[in-house]
Design an enzyme around this catalytic site. Structure first.
Site, PDB file in Angstrom:
ATOM      1  N   GLU A   1      51.315  69.369  46.045  1.00 45.84           N
ATOM      2  CA  GLU A   1      51.145  69.049  47.467  1.00 45.84           C
ATOM      3  C   GLU A   1      50.247  70.077  48.138  1.00 45.84           C
ATOM      4  O   GLU A   1      50.392  71.267  47.906  1.00 45.84           O
ATOM      5  CB  GLU A   1      52.492  69.049  48.209  1.00 45.84           C
TER       6      GLU A   1
ATOM      7  N   GLU B   1      60.486  70.601  45.349  1.00 46.01           N
ATOM      8  CA  GLU B   1      60.817  71.845  46.072  1.00 46.01           C
ATOM      9  C   GLU B   1      62.307  72.181  45.900  1.00 46.01           C
ATOM     10  O   GLU B   1      63.083  72.206  46.857  1.00 46.01           O
ATOM     11  CB  GLU B   1      60.459  71.698  47.556  1.00 46.01           C
TER      12      GLU B   1
HETATM   13  C1  BGP Z   1      57.094  69.256  51.830  1.00 48.21           C
HETATM   14  C2  BGP Z   1      57.711  67.989  51.245  1.00 48.21           C
HETATM   15  C3  BGP Z   1      56.997  66.720  51.508  1.00 48.21           C
HETATM   16  C4  BGP Z   1      56.134  66.704  52.767  1.00 48.21           C
HETATM   17  C5  BGP Z   1      55.573  68.048  53.163  1.00 48.21           C
HETATM   18  C6  BGP Z   1      55.017  68.057  54.576  1.00 48.21           C
HETATM   19  O1  BGP Z   1      58.118  70.171  52.050  1.00 48.21           O
HETATM   20  O2  BGP Z   1      57.793  68.128  49.843  1.00 48.21           O
HETATM   21  O3  BGP Z   1      57.965  65.701  51.489  1.00 48.21           O
HETATM   22  O4  BGP Z   1      56.747  66.030  53.790  1.00 48.21           O
HETATM   23  O5  BGP Z   1      56.488  69.076  53.066  1.00 48.21           O
HETATM   24  O6  BGP Z   1      56.090  68.299  55.453  1.00 48.21           O
HETATM   25  P1  BGP Z   1      56.210  67.458  56.791  1.00 48.21           P
HETATM   26  O7  BGP Z   1      56.246  66.014  56.365  1.00 48.21           O
HETATM   27  O8  BGP Z   1      57.465  67.906  57.434  1.00 48.21           O
HETATM   28  O9  BGP Z   1      54.962  67.779  57.602  1.00 48.21           O
END
Ligand code: BGP
Length: 478
Positions: free
Chosen positions: A377, A184
């Protein structure tokens, strides 16, 4: 819908949210090791003052900084990978911890024990024929680079990143075909400390500096792409951004114009790494804001001549936008805040669940870039209730079923999707809040927000369900 025969079904996580062992075997402190736990009421914690960072550096307490302990994947990786293999994973997307390889970030030689650890992890994956997809920088970097250089604000980070990245690619190119430079990469614009190691208090003009920082990251990504294409032409190197999918609040032209502008601006990070130049929307915005990043002629040539082999993105939720949204009720979707969509349900963290949005995003990405597309993701972070040795997460199965069904429609639309790595395939520390209680996994990890628990692993109901999906190559979603 038929997925390609060699479709890379799997899971994803990040070193800083799972490994723990924050100071083991020579690893240096990372920018992830300074965030204490927040929660869904306070929202994501992305900002730390300089004094708070120094306080964390002088505090050895791993219980106060959850990412220092993660889920102890560092010592559990054999057991965890065996469980991924039991589900039938074809691929595992995870990250290397930069400070495990270069503890201070600017030293000349790597930490051999860090390389040995990843050699062991890769060997374990090879046992089960699981394809590794490695992210080189996933919301962490050596904290020293942040404190000493203010992170990516300093052009010397290009050299230090290349030293790290080329070291690990030289070490592992025989076993790792897929590489993603930055997780990201647009996060530098939204959360500059987590995304680029920028300490806002030490930054004269954060708005201007974050664009200079992301420019350095683009140049580093392109120079690494050049290195890979010249030395290891059979490897695939890709870029990754958050897919900030938005819809216009109404068909009113002004709302649609606002939607178009924001959609163009949100595509810029992938545009730069695919087209090799900055889009007009950013150049116009820079001119209006008086932002003038230092972009040398050499930089421009490097960007133009070294573009990526595939594109990838994270997708969790969608948002709504309008010309005069200031009075509209807001909600969040990953790193962004936007207007609510009355047609969508929300998670307890306010993320709006939109499976059709995944099909929409996949079509948008392929229509714009005409490159192979990878879903790096996608997942449901929510409250799980552990009872009788498992979690009956039918809601997670429903989320997955709907999103995989829409991804299948994108395949039928003609989008060359080549993989799907479900985020948080094992419960881990939340990126935004450092909570354990925001659970994503097919595997429950017995650890609470305060670090108590046995760390034992337990398959949830979704574990067996996903096993069936993979075995049927996405056909059996019942
Ligand atoms: C994205 C990231 C991940 C993951 C995901 C979920 O932005 O790439 O690292 O964590 O978000 O976010 P969170 O863990 O805050 O729920």
């Amino acid at each position: 819908m038929r997925f390609p025969e060699n479709f890379l079904w799997g899971g994803a996580f990040a070193a800083n949210q799972t490994e723990g062992a924050f100071d083991a075997d020579g690893k240096g402190l990372s920018t992830a090791d300074i965030f204490p736990k927040a929660d869904r009421k306070t929202g994501g914690m992305f900002y730390r003052t300089y004094d708070q960072i120094l306080e964390a550096v002088s505090d050895p307490d791993s219980m106060k900084y959850p990412k220092r302990r993660g889920i102890d994947f560092y010592h559990h990786y054999r057991e965890d990978i065996a469980m991924f293999a039991e589900m039938g994973f074809k691929a595992l997307r995870f990250s290397f911890s930069w400070p495990r390889i270069f503890p201070m970030g600017d030293e000349e030689t790597p930490n051999r024990k860090g390389l040995d650890y990843y050699r062991n992890v890769i060997s374990e994956l090879k046992k089960y024929n699981i394809t590794p997809i490695i992210t080189l920088s996933h919301f962490e970097m050596p904290l020293n680079l942040s404190l000493k250089y203010n992170g990516w604000a300093d052009r010397r980070l290009i050299e230090y990143f290349l030293r790290y990245a080329e070291t690990v690619i030289d070490e592992f190119h025989d076993d790792i075909r897929y590489w993603i430079t930055f997780n990201e990469i647009d996060a530098t614009l939204h959360i500059p400390l987590m995304g680029a190691g920028l300490i806002e208090e030490k930054t004269e003009d954060i708005e201007k500096t974050k664009y200079q920082a992301i420019h350095h990251q683009f140049v580093a990504s392109s120079l690494l792409t050049k290195y890979v294409h010249e030395h290891y032409p059979d490897l695939m190197i890709g870029c990754m951004s958050t897919k900030n999918l938005k819809y216009p609040a109404t068909c009113r032209p002004e709302d649609c114009m606002q939607w178009l502008y924001e959609t163009e601006a949100d595509s810029a990070c992938t545009d730069v790494q695919v087209f090799g130049e900055y889009p007009y929307v950013w150049k116009t915005m820079w001119r209006k804001k008086g932002i003038t990043p230092e972009i040398t002629e050499e930089d421009a040539a490097v960007l133009k001549n070294n573009t990526v082999d595939f594109v990838s993105f994270s997708y969790y939720a969608s948002l709504v936008t309008s010309a005069d949204g200031s009075k509209k009720e807001k909600t969040s979707a990953n790193l962004l805040v936007g207007e609510k969509n009355p047609y969508l349900r929300q998670t307890p963290w306010g993320w709006q669940i939109d499976p059709v949005g995944l099909r929409f995003s996949l079509n948008q990405m392929y229509d714009r870039y005409k490159l192979p597309v990878f879903v790096a993701e996608n997942g449901l972070g929510t409250i799980d209730v552990f009872e009788n040795g498992t979690v009956n997460d039918d809601y997670r199965i429903d989320y997955l079923r709907e999103h995989i069904r829409e991804m299948g429609k994108a395949v039928e639309d003609g989008v060359p999707v080549f993989g799907y790595t479900y985020w948080g395939c094992i419960d881990c520390i939340s990126a935004s809040t450092s909570e354990m209680s925001k659970r994503y996994g097919f595997i429950y990890v017995d650890q609470n927000d305060d670090g108590s628990g046995t760390l034992k692993r337990y398959p949830k109901a979704s574990f067996r369900w996903y096993q069936k999906v993979i075995a049927s190559n996405g056909e059996d979603l019942d």
